[in-house]
Each structure stands twice: as structure tokens, then as C-alpha cells.
Design an enzyme around this catalytic site. Structure first.
Site, PDB file in Angstrom:
ATOM      1  N   HIS A  55       0.669  -1.294  -0.037  1.00  0.00           N
ATOM      2  CA  HIS A  55       0.190   0.090   0.056  1.00  0.00           C
ATOM      3  C   HIS A  55       0.834   1.204   0.072  1.00  0.00           C
ATOM      4  CE1 HIS A  55      -3.230  -2.881   1.103  1.00  0.00           C
ATOM      5  NE2 HIS A  55      -2.450  -3.085   2.099  1.00  0.00           N
ATOM      6  N   SER A  78       1.702  -0.578  -5.430  1.00  0.00           N
ATOM      7  CA  SER A  78       0.717  -0.628  -4.261  1.00  0.00           C
ATOM      8  C   SER A  78       0.199  -2.151  -4.370  1.00  0.00           C
ATOM      9  CB  SER A  78      -0.404   0.196  -4.408  1.00  0.00           C
ATOM     10  OG  SER A  78      -0.887   0.424  -3.138  1.00  0.00           O
ATOM     11  N   SER A  83      -5.588   1.699  -2.387  1.00  0.00           N
ATOM     12  CA  SER A  83      -4.966   2.016  -1.207  1.00  0.00           C
ATOM     13  C   SER A  83      -3.710   3.178  -1.252  1.00  0.00           C
ATOM     14  CB  SER A  83      -4.431   0.785  -0.585  1.00  0.00           C
ATOM     15  OG  SER A  83      -3.375   0.302  -1.280  1.00  0.00           O
ATOM     16  N   ASP A 143       3.169  -7.550   0.314  1.00  0.00           N
ATOM     17  CA  ASP A 143       2.047  -7.551   1.240  1.00  0.00           C
ATOM     18  C   ASP A 143       0.927  -8.188   0.485  1.00  0.00           C
ATOM     19  OD1 ASP A 143      -0.154  -6.740   2.954  1.00  0.00           O
ATOM     20  OD2 ASP A 143       0.359  -4.777   3.000  1.00  0.00           O
ATOM     21  N   GLU A 205       4.378  -9.193   4.582  1.00  0.00           N
ATOM     22  CA  GLU A 205       3.832  -8.299   5.420  1.00  0.00           C
ATOM     23  C   GLU A 205       2.644  -8.954   6.218  1.00  0.00           C
ATOM     24  OE1 GLU A 205       4.836  -5.441   6.387  1.00  0.00           O
ATOM     25  OE2 GLU A 205       3.038  -4.309   7.255  1.00  0.00           O
ATOM     26  N   ASN A 230       4.762 -11.045   9.180  1.00  0.00           N
ATOM     27  CA  ASN A 230       3.716 -10.839   9.965  1.00  0.00           C
ATOM     28  C   ASN A 230       3.784 -11.487  11.187  1.00  0.00           C
ATOM     29  OD1 ASN A 230       0.532 -10.527   9.891  1.00  0.00           O
ATOM     30  ND2 ASN A 230       0.357 -12.548  10.394  1.00  0.00           N
ATOM     31  N   LYS A 235       4.447  -7.207  15.059  1.00  0.00           N
ATOM     32  CA  LYS A 235       3.477  -6.832  13.654  1.00  0.00           C
ATOM     33  C   LYS A 235       2.188  -7.347  13.944  1.00  0.00           C
ATOM     34  CE  LYS A 235       1.854  -6.938   9.663  1.00  0.00           C
ATOM     35  NZ  LYS A 235       0.564  -7.363   9.333  1.00  0.00           N
ATOM     36  N   ASP A 239       0.047  -4.288  14.622  1.00  0.00           N
ATOM     37  CA  ASP A 239      -0.781  -3.537  13.599  1.00  0.00           C
ATOM     38  C   ASP A 239      -1.839  -4.357  13.015  1.00  0.00           C
ATOM     39  OD1 ASP A 239      -1.263  -4.132  10.638  1.00  0.00           O
ATOM     40  OD2 ASP A 239       0.774  -3.494   9.819  1.00  0.00           O
ATOM     41  N   ASN A 240      -1.976  -5.525  12.942  1.00  0.00           N
ATOM     42  CA  ASN A 240      -3.458  -6.349  12.937  1.00  0.00           C
ATOM     43  C   ASN A 240      -4.423  -5.868  13.802  1.00  0.00           C
ATOM     44  OD1 ASN A 240      -1.441  -7.443  11.636  1.00  0.00           O
ATOM     45  ND2 ASN A 240      -2.323  -9.348  11.400  1.00  0.00           N
ATOM     46  N   CYS A 244      -5.946  -2.021  13.306  1.00  0.00           N
ATOM     47  CA  CYS A 244      -7.378  -1.920  12.791  1.00  0.00           C
ATOM     48  C   CYS A 244      -8.203  -1.272  13.888  1.00  0.00           C
ATOM     49  CB  CYS A 244      -7.842  -3.461  12.608  1.00  0.00           C
ATOM     50  SG  CYS A 244      -6.949  -4.217  10.926  1.00  0.00           S
ATOM     51  N   HIS A 350      -7.579  -9.221   3.699  1.00  0.00           N
ATOM     52  CA  HIS A 350      -6.651  -8.478   2.603  1.00  0.00           C
ATOM     53  C   HIS A 350      -7.314  -8.564   1.187  1.00  0.00           C
ATOM     54  CE1 HIS A 350      -2.761  -7.505   1.162  1.00  0.00           C
ATOM     55  NE2 HIS A 350      -3.336  -8.344  -0.013  1.00  0.00           N
ATOM     56  N   HIS A 403      -3.323   2.454   8.668  1.00  0.00           N
ATOM     57  CA  HIS A 403      -3.183   2.308  10.056  1.00  0.00           C
ATOM     58  C   HIS A 403      -2.384   3.603  10.205  1.00  0.00           C
ATOM     59  CE1 HIS A 403      -4.399  -1.580  10.018  1.00  0.00           C
ATOM     60  NE2 HIS A 403      -3.367  -2.288  10.298  1.00  0.00           N
ATOM     61  N   SER A 411       5.604  -2.424  12.294  1.00  0.00           N
ATOM     62  CA  SER A 411       5.599  -3.332  11.002  1.00  0.00           C
ATOM     63  C   SER A 411       6.873  -3.169  10.490  1.00  0.00           C
ATOM     64  CB  SER A 411       4.287  -3.032  10.389  1.00  0.00           C
ATOM     65  OG  SER A 411       3.308  -3.432  11.183  1.00  0.00           O
ATOM     66  N   GLN A 415       9.890  -5.080   8.852  1.00  0.00           N
ATOM     67  CA  GLN A 415      10.292  -5.427   7.390  1.00  0.00           C
ATOM     68  C   GLN A 415      11.928  -4.867   7.158  1.00  0.00           C
ATOM     69  OE1 GLN A 415       9.017  -6.569   4.829  1.00  0.00           O
ATOM     70  NE2 GLN A 415       6.818  -6.757   4.827  1.00  0.00           N
TER      71      GLN A 415
HETATM   72  P1  NAI Z   1      -6.233 -14.491  11.953  1.00  0.00           P
HETATM   73  O1  NAI Z   1      -5.972 -15.733  11.345  1.00  0.00           O
HETATM   74  O2  NAI Z   1      -5.840 -14.098  13.037  1.00  0.00           O
HETATM   75  O3  NAI Z   1      -7.807 -14.295  12.033  1.00  0.00           O
HETATM   76  C1  NAI Z   1      -8.910 -14.739  10.977  1.00  0.00           C
HETATM   77  C2  NAI Z   1     -10.046 -15.239  11.931  1.00  0.00           C
HETATM   78  O4  NAI Z   1     -10.950 -15.737  11.075  1.00  0.00           O
HETATM   79  C3  NAI Z   1      -9.576 -16.624  12.446  1.00  0.00           C
HETATM   80  O5  NAI Z   1      -9.844 -16.618  13.827  1.00  0.00           O
HETATM   81  C4  NAI Z   1     -10.378 -17.642  11.708  1.00  0.00           C
HETATM   82  O6  NAI Z   1     -11.045 -19.049  12.465  1.00  0.00           O
HETATM   83  C5  NAI Z   1     -11.757 -16.699  11.720  1.00  0.00           C
HETATM   84  N1  NAI Z   1     -12.368 -17.149  10.460  1.00  0.00           N
HETATM   85  C6  NAI Z   1     -12.023 -17.934   9.293  1.00  0.00           C
HETATM   86  N2  NAI Z   1     -13.071 -18.270   8.488  1.00  0.00           N
HETATM   87  C7  NAI Z   1     -14.224 -17.843   9.229  1.00  0.00           C
HETATM   88  C8  NAI Z   1     -15.658 -17.861   8.837  1.00  0.00           C
HETATM   89  N3  NAI Z   1     -16.079 -18.544   7.773  1.00  0.00           N
HETATM   90  N4  NAI Z   1     -16.352 -17.249   9.777  1.00  0.00           N
HETATM   91  C9  NAI Z   1     -15.978 -16.645  10.901  1.00  0.00           C
HETATM   92  N5  NAI Z   1     -14.707 -16.500  11.155  1.00  0.00           N
HETATM   93  C10 NAI Z   1     -13.851 -17.223  10.302  1.00  0.00           C
HETATM   94  O7  NAI Z   1      -5.955 -13.350  10.676  1.00  0.00           O
HETATM   95  P2  NAI Z   1      -5.715 -11.965  10.879  1.00  0.00           P
HETATM   96  O8  NAI Z   1      -4.208 -11.564  11.009  1.00  0.00           O
HETATM   97  O9  NAI Z   1      -7.005 -11.535  11.843  1.00  0.00           O
HETATM   98  O10 NAI Z   1      -5.862 -11.480   9.512  1.00  0.00           O
HETATM   99  C11 NAI Z   1      -7.224 -11.399   8.887  1.00  0.00           C
HETATM  100  C12 NAI Z   1      -7.086 -10.885   7.415  1.00  0.00           C
HETATM  101  O11 NAI Z   1      -6.607  -9.245   7.457  1.00  0.00           O
HETATM  102  C13 NAI Z   1      -5.947 -11.575   6.425  1.00  0.00           C
HETATM  103  O12 NAI Z   1      -6.355 -11.342   5.212  1.00  0.00           O
HETATM  104  C14 NAI Z   1      -4.809 -10.280   6.709  1.00  0.00           C
HETATM  105  O13 NAI Z   1      -4.105 -10.367   5.851  1.00  0.00           O
HETATM  106  C15 NAI Z   1      -5.780  -9.091   6.439  1.00  0.00           C
HETATM  107  N6  NAI Z   1      -5.192  -8.002   7.356  1.00  0.00           N
HETATM  108  C16 NAI Z   1      -5.627  -6.740   7.003  1.00  0.00           C
HETATM  109  C17 NAI Z   1      -5.191  -5.618   7.338  1.00  0.00           C
HETATM  110  C18 NAI Z   1      -5.716  -4.255   7.123  1.00  0.00           C
HETATM  111  O14 NAI Z   1      -5.098  -3.170   7.308  1.00  0.00           O
HETATM  112  N7  NAI Z   1      -6.844  -4.134   6.269  1.00  0.00           N
HETATM  113  C19 NAI Z   1      -4.004  -5.651   8.514  1.00  0.00           C
HETATM  114  C20 NAI Z   1      -3.550  -6.882   8.864  1.00  0.00           C
HETATM  115  C21 NAI Z   1      -4.049  -8.076   8.292  1.00  0.00           C
END
Ligand code: NAI
Length: 482
Positions: A55, A78, A83, A143, A205, A230, A235, A239-240, A244, A350, A403, A411, A415
């Protein structure tokens, strides 16, 4: 309009504004700035040609200039079509010493609101190095894994001598990848193989990109070593979660300005991202409901005081829906058809496949209307509307600015350290997926304490011996979960 050079951004005249925000961000990114100072003389990244796909925000600009300060050459794209912050991209293209008439910065290919075709073109530009022996980078900073994917798919198809036809793709996104790789195969049948041969590694990332890396390692197709940034504690647990917690409601507010207090909000997924999202919605006074598939995370949500139930139970009554799972098909068109009038639907995971946008568009008689960029109403034949943010793509970066700097300093310090590790010690990292040693994780945290006025208690030698850790750390075993 953009001056064309070895970069492509929306508007170079935004560079001065971008530079002011980069300067403000530097103060809020003590980890990155400390690493710049520590390595100013050593120049550990001299000789590194880093392709970044992440991003293109103000915070990323500070990361890019940190890599450059450590000796690297950098090309950037990006990792999401919505983003980019155009002023940050302009400032990076112009550089601290250039002007819009005489840009001297880093080749960056990014603007807010790319088409998918443009997105993959930008990724290819970031991976294509005019003056390199292989035509490519020797390091990737990724990322979500799209730059890594393009290289791996390119090599796979070059080995096979053919690429699948774009029409066979199972998504619009992948159709663009196949179109691009069919073209490169026709133009230069060894482009990606040549390019991959010199890549020392990738630092990844996010959760979703890390999943892809472990999958490739398992099936034996991973071409170079990877550091999973990650899963550094500083991180994903920061960050997550805290990132968020800040940027989810920022996105909802900027998009809709709806009062969150009193509303019923559903957070799908209670991992690191879900935990931060649920907390911020509750902080605004929303009544938050969580959905989970994992009994441990479901129990955590319940013990944190949230109602935990299925989407099916609450889809007709809730006001705000946020997907945070990194999984696909979480909110389907049939769910959206059952929602209340003016329910808000957004994703912070993501990729955009958490919400069934294709299914929504395919409902007979449905009408999409743009309220403003990245905010759309979808009106069903019966007159009911729902509001979809960022077309189902991550709303904190699409509707807000992602963020804030301080959390990204954690984070991006990881990196930068990961880039130095892989680039300077290739012999220590045979092809595999690694996490950074805990001592470096603790170092990243340490770099952020002063700015918050944190006073750390010093472990006494007798105490250290009693709990079996060195006085200078690491303080926890690798299996400790924080
Ligand atoms: P995580 O693995 O810690 O959490 C995801 C959760 O979703 C897990 O607890 C899992 O059991 C649950 N899950 C899976 N399928 C499900 C379903 N059908 N119904 C309900 N719950 C379900 O992963 P994390 O780190 O929380 O990341 C989640 C996503 O966010 C990833 O795609 C990651 O890349 C992205 N992300 C986005 C950010 C942003 O700034 N927008 C920042 C960091 C991560």
C-alpha cells in the site's frame, strides 16, 4: 496529469503536501528512524534492488526512504487498487531533492483507483529493472504476495512452455494475471525464470501472503527463502490489532459518517484483526456480535464480552457488517438480500473475496449507484438499499488512510530488519519460510518505548537466573503467545 518518467502516479503537484505529511510521519515512526541512524554508516542494503508491493501510503513512504537510506535501490507498486495515497506516491516519485519538473525519487507505479489491468501492469513495472543483469530485483518486499505470485506463476508457465488461457481463470483478478503472463511468454519466454534466479528472498507483510508462502513451501514450489514478517509479535499483535482498531472506524466514519453508537455491528472473525475491530466498534458504543469458526477464538470473544453467534441469526437485524477472516465467501449475495435497509457492509481482510460482490451484481434488477468513490449503494428490486464500502476491498485503506504511523513503525521496522537479514546473510537462509528471532522482535518493541514514556523494569541477575532467561533477553520461549 502525470509527467511520464520511470514512474506513474496520479499528480506530481501533490508532492509538496506528501512531503509535509512524510515529515510529520517520521516523528511518529521512531523504530524506522532509529534503524536509519543505526545503519547509516554500514549501508547494509547497498547492492540491494528491492521491488516493493505494499500500500503506497505516507507510512510506506517512510519505509521506502529508510530502505534507500540503508543503501538500497527501490521500485514500488501498491498492493491494492484503492490503497494508494496520491500525495505520498507523488512525494516518493519526486524525492526529497527533486521537484515536480525535475523528479528524482524512487520509481513508483501507484495511484488511487487503478483498474485490475493497471494494477498488474504496475506490479510488473515494479518487478522490471531496466539496468539489472537479470532485468529484475534481487529482493522482494511483499504485502499479500502478489509480486511473489507473479514471479512464481511466470516461472511455472515458462517451465511448462505455455500459460492457461485467461478465460479459464476463476476470478477477474486472476484473468489479468493470465493475460499478462501470456503476453510476457510471447515476448520473452525466459523473463521470469531469469528474474527469479537472482532473488535472494521475500519478506511478507500480511497473514494472507504468509498463508500463500507456507502453501508454496509445502508443495515444493517456493523458489526463494521468505521471512514471515506478519508473525513477528510486534507486527501481528500490534498492526493487525491496534492498527485496525484505529483504521476500521476511521474508514466507516469517512465513508458514511453514520453514528456507530447504539448500532448493532457484526464482526466476522475474531483473530488479530477481528479483535481490534470489535474493540473499536464497542468503543464507539456499538453492540458488537462476533462470528467465528474456531472454538478458541469464539470462546475468547465470549469471555471478552461479545455475543457470539452465526451470521444467519443476525443478518436481518444488524446495522454494520465487517469481515476480517482472510477467508472467502463470508457474506454472500443471499445474505445481503436479507439485510436491513441501509445496512453497511465492508471488508478489512486482505482480499475482496470475503464478500460475494459478483453474486450481488448478478441479482436480477439490482442497481449500483456511486455516492462517492469507494462508497456505493446497491438497491434491490423491492427498493431496499445496502451500502457497500470499497467494493468489498479492504475498507480501512480504501475509505480511510490505513493504519497510523506509530503502529506501522513497528511493522516496517520488522520489514527493514528482515530485508537486511535475507540480503546480507543468504547462506543462513536456505529456501524455507522463517520468522525473525525473538531478540529482534524485542528490539523493535524497545525502539518504541521512549516515545510513549514507558519505563521498563530491569531484570536483576538473580531474577533472570530464577526464571531462566538472560538479563538482556529474549524473555519468552518461542511458544509463548502474548
Ligand atoms: P487470523 O487468522 O488471526 O484471524 C482470522 C480469523 O477468522 C480466525 O480466527 C479464523 O478462525 C476466522 N475465520 C475463518 N473463517 C471464518 C468464517 N467462515 N467465519 C468466521 N470466522 C472465520 O488473521 P488476521 O491476522 O486477523 O488477518 C485477517 C485478514 O486481515 C487477513 O486477510 C490479513 O491479511 C488481513 N489484514 C488486513 C489488515 C488491514 O489493514 N486491512 C491488517 C492486517 C491483516
Amino acid at each position: 496529469d502525470a509527467v511520464t518518467g520511470d514512474f506513474k502516479v496520479a499528480d506530481l503537484s501533490l508532492a509538496a503536501f506528501g512531503r509535509k505529511e512524510i515529515t510529520l510521519a517520521e516523528h511518529e515512526m521512531p523504530g524506522l528512524m532509529a534503524i536509519r541512524a543505526e545503519y547509516a554508516d554500514a549501508q547494509p542494503l547497498a547492492g540491494a534492488r528491492i521491488t516493493g508491493s505494499l500500500h503506497m501510503t505516507v507510512q510506506t513512504a517512510v519505509l521506502i526512504e529508510t530502505l534507500v537510506a540503508l543503501g538500497a535501490q527501490v521500485r514500488w507498486a501498491s498492493c491494492n487498487i484503492f490503497s494508494t495515497q496520491d500525495h505520498a506516491a507523488a512525494a516518493i516519485a519526486v524525492g526529497p531533492d527533486g521537484t515536480p519538473e525535475d523528479p528524482r525519487g524512487v520509481p513508483v507505479f501507484a495511484w488511487k483507483g487503478e483498474t485490475l489491468q493497471e494494477y498488474w501492469w504496475c506490479t510488473e513495472q515494479a518487478l522490471t529493472w531496466p539496468d539489472s543483469p537479470t532485468g529484475g530485483p534481487n529482493m522482494i518486499l511483499d504485502d499479500g504476495g502478489d509480486a511473489t505470485l507473479l514471479v512464481h506463476k511466470g516461472v511455472e508457465f515458462e517451465k511448462a512452455g505455455t500459460a492457461p488461457a485467461p478465460e479459464t481463470a476463476d476470478s477477474e483478478e486472476y484473468r489479468e494475471v493470465l493475460t499478462l503472463l501470456n503476453r510476457t511468454l510471447a515476448e520473452d519466454a525466459t523473463k521470469w525464470t531469469r528474474l527469479a534466479s537472482e532473488i535472494r528472498g521475500v519478506t511478507e507483510e500480511t497473514t494472507t501472503g504468509v498463508h500463500r508462502l507456507y502453501e508454496m513451501h509445502r508443495d515444493g514450489s517456493l523458489l526463494f527463502p521468505a521471512i514471515n514478517v506478519n508473525d513477528a509479535v510486534t507486527k501481528s499483535k500490534f498492526d493487525n490489532k491496534y492498527g485496525c482498531r484505529h483504521s476500521l472506524i476511521d474508514g466507516i466514519n469517512r465513508a458514511t459518517d453514520v453514528l456507530i453508537g447504539g448500532k448493532v455491528a457484526v464482526v466476522c472473525g475474531y483473530g488479530d484483526v477481528g479483535k481490534g475491530c470489535a474493540e473499536s466498534l464497542r468503543g464507539q458504543g456499538a453492540r458488537v456480535i462476533v462470528t467465528e469458526i474456531d472454538p478458541i477464538c469464539a470462546l475468547q470473544a465470549a469471555m471478552d464480552g461479545y455475543q457470539v453467534t452465526t451470521l444467519d441469526e443476525v443478518v436481518e437485524t444488524a446495522d454494520i457488517f465487517v469481515t476480517t477472516t482472510g477467508n472467502k465467501d463470508i457474506i454472500m449475495a443471499s445474505d445481503m438480500a436479507r439485510m436491513k435497509h441501509q445496512a453497511i457492509v465492508g471488508n478489512i481482510g486482505h482480499f475482496d473475496n470475503e464478500i460475494d460482490m459478483a453474486g450481488l451484481a448478478a441479482i436480477p434488477g439490482i442497481v449500483k449507484d456511486e455516492v462517492k468513490p469507494q462508497v456505493h449503494t446497491w438497491t434491490f428490486p423491492d427498493g431496499k438499499k445496502i451500502i457497500v464500502l470499497s467494493e468489498g476491498r479492504l475498507l480501512n485503506l480504501g475509505n480511510a488512510t490505513g493504519h497510523p504511523s506509530f503502529v506501522m513503525s513497528n511493522s516496517f521496522a520488522n520489514q527493514t530488519i528482515a530485508q537486511i537479514e535475507l540480503f546480507t546473510k543468504p547462506e543462513q537462509y536456505p529456501t524455507d519460510v522463517y520468522v525473525l528471532p525473538k531478540q529482534l522482535d524485542e528490539k523493535v518493541a524497545r525502539l518504541h518505548l521512549d516515545a510513549l514514556g514507558v519505563k521498563l523494569t530491569e531484570l536483576r541477575p538473580e531474577q533472570a537466573a530464577y526464571i531462566g532467561v538472560p538479563v538482556e533477553g529474549p524473555y519468552k520461549a518461542d511458544h509463548y503467545r502474548y
